[in-house]
Scaffold this active site. Sequence first.
Site, PDB file in Angstrom:
ATOM      1  N   LYS A 183       0.769  -1.240   0.076  1.00  0.00           N
ATOM      2  CA  LYS A 183       0.027  -0.105   0.038  1.00  0.00           C
ATOM      3  C   LYS A 183       0.851   1.366   0.023  1.00  0.00           C
ATOM      4  O   LYS A 183       2.006   1.116  -0.001  1.00  0.00           O
ATOM      5  CB  LYS A 183      -1.153  -0.040   1.138  1.00  0.00           C
ATOM      6  CG  LYS A 183      -1.933  -1.134   0.979  1.00  0.00           C
ATOM      7  CD  LYS A 183      -2.976  -1.099  -0.106  1.00  0.00           C
ATOM      8  CE  LYS A 183      -3.599  -2.379  -0.436  1.00  0.00           C
ATOM      9  NZ  LYS A 183      -4.405  -2.989   0.423  1.00  0.00           N
TER      10      LYS A 183
HETATM   11  C1  LIG Z   1      -5.684  -3.978   0.684  1.00  0.00           C
HETATM   12  C2  LIG Z   1      -7.046  -3.699   0.683  1.00  0.00           C
HETATM   13  C3  LIG Z   1      -7.833  -4.340   1.954  1.00  0.00           C
HETATM   14  C4  LIG Z   1      -7.217  -4.783   3.204  1.00  0.00           C
HETATM   15  O1  LIG Z   1      -6.252  -4.362   3.808  1.00  0.00           O
HETATM   16  P1  LIG Z   1      -5.439  -5.111   4.758  1.00  0.00           P
HETATM   17  O2  LIG Z   1      -4.670  -4.340   5.618  1.00  0.00           O
HETATM   18  O3  LIG Z   1      -4.627  -6.129   3.934  1.00  0.00           O
HETATM   19  O4  LIG Z   1      -6.463  -5.852   5.796  1.00  0.00           O
HETATM   20  C5  LIG Z   1      -9.125  -3.733   1.812  1.00  0.00           C
HETATM   21  N1  LIG Z   1      -9.771  -3.116   0.849  1.00  0.00           N
HETATM   22  C6  LIG Z   1      -8.971  -2.864  -0.346  1.00  0.00           C
HETATM   23  C7  LIG Z   1      -9.566  -1.891  -1.307  1.00  0.00           C
HETATM   24  C8  LIG Z   1      -7.574  -3.162  -0.554  1.00  0.00           C
HETATM   25  O5  LIG Z   1      -7.019  -2.748  -1.471  1.00  0.00           O
END
Ligand SMILES: *Cc1c(COP(=O)(O)O)cnc(C)c1O
Length: 379
Positions: A183
């Site tokens: 991210k």
């Molecule tokens: C990565 C992601 C999540 C989940 O994030 P985590 O921190 O891995 O639980 C939820 N929604 C979207 C759109 C994502 O890309």
Amino acid sequence: MSVPFFRPLIGDNEIEAAVAVLRSGWLTTGHKCQEFERAFSAFLGEGVEAVAVNSATAGLHLAAEACGVRAGDEVLVPTLTFTATAGAFHQMGAEPILVDVDPKTLTIDLNDAERKMTPRCKAIVPVHFGGWPCDMDAIVAFAHRHGLRVIEDAAHALPAARDGRLVGAGPSDACVFSFYANKTITTGEGGMLVTRDSEIAGRARMMRSHGFDRDAFDRFKRVGAAWRYDIIAAGYKYNLTDLAAAIGLEQLKRVFEFQEARQRIAEHYTSALAGLPIELPAPAPSNGLHAWHLYPIRVRPEARFGRDELIKRLNQAEIGVSVHYLPLHMTSYWRARPGAVGDFPVASRHFEQSVTLPLFPGMSLDEANQVIEVVKTLG
Ligand SMILES: *Cc1c(COP(=O)(O)O)cnc(C)c1O
């Protein structure tokens, strides 16, 4: 791989901060977590409370619980998203109702949401797809008209903004960021729930740590702290470690530097790929900031070859690519659920034609040019 799909940018400051926590004698949720939460609320501005969690999935689950979503309720979720957006609500017995997306912005289509609304709907969960900031004023107006809660999935949207307001600082009930490894900032695993509602913040904070009436740090660390505690709800185990928070504090300082680096690559792609038989991602709305987490392109039917062949060629050139996402209504589990009603022509077509190109803050123009060279063979 000559160009990976993603490479995190971890500097010496992140490494030193993590080592300092390892040497400190306190590893789990404590001072660093509180500092990270304070820095995050200061980043978003006056009146926003931040609750650090160990994933965005956990944050969405806590937000749903704190917003009063319960078993048997329905929530409106775009079909073009990661499975966790729906999973976090399903986990508590609520039914995600899948909604198609807008063809340009790939964010939830309110006309389709209107069609799929039922009296059991309790919340709408917009996803700021790829880092493109949703029109929250329109979404909140829609929600108020229908008596819905608004929980933003902002896993892609740090930092994104619209009309001078950062995603997370707006008028929704809660907004959740992800610090997963790929991210826009990362703590390895982690997330942040933010809200302007102190009741939601308080409930989420308590449910994050087993339903204790106060957190572990308080119980063990404060000199003279009472040893007695109480359990006031059946909570979860969703707290963030100080080790992760220390890394997050350093990453947060670089959030605009990372965004600029991503935007530079995105703009380079956009100018170099113009005129090809592909659809490029929507630029930031005017007076907006795009987080550029993803750079998805769609191969038009008149191109020399299709999406699958493009992926093959990119892979042959040792370029890492991905597809975001297999829409939920096309997955084995979600398509068999009662919430997968009707058609999703936009998301289906997007999936069939799309490729997400590599985009990360440490990417060089030379790396981007290697990608561009292969994509240009479409025309
Ligand atoms: C990565 C992601 C999540 C989940 O994030 P985590 O921190 O891995 O639980 C939820 N929604 C979207 C759109 C994502 O890309």
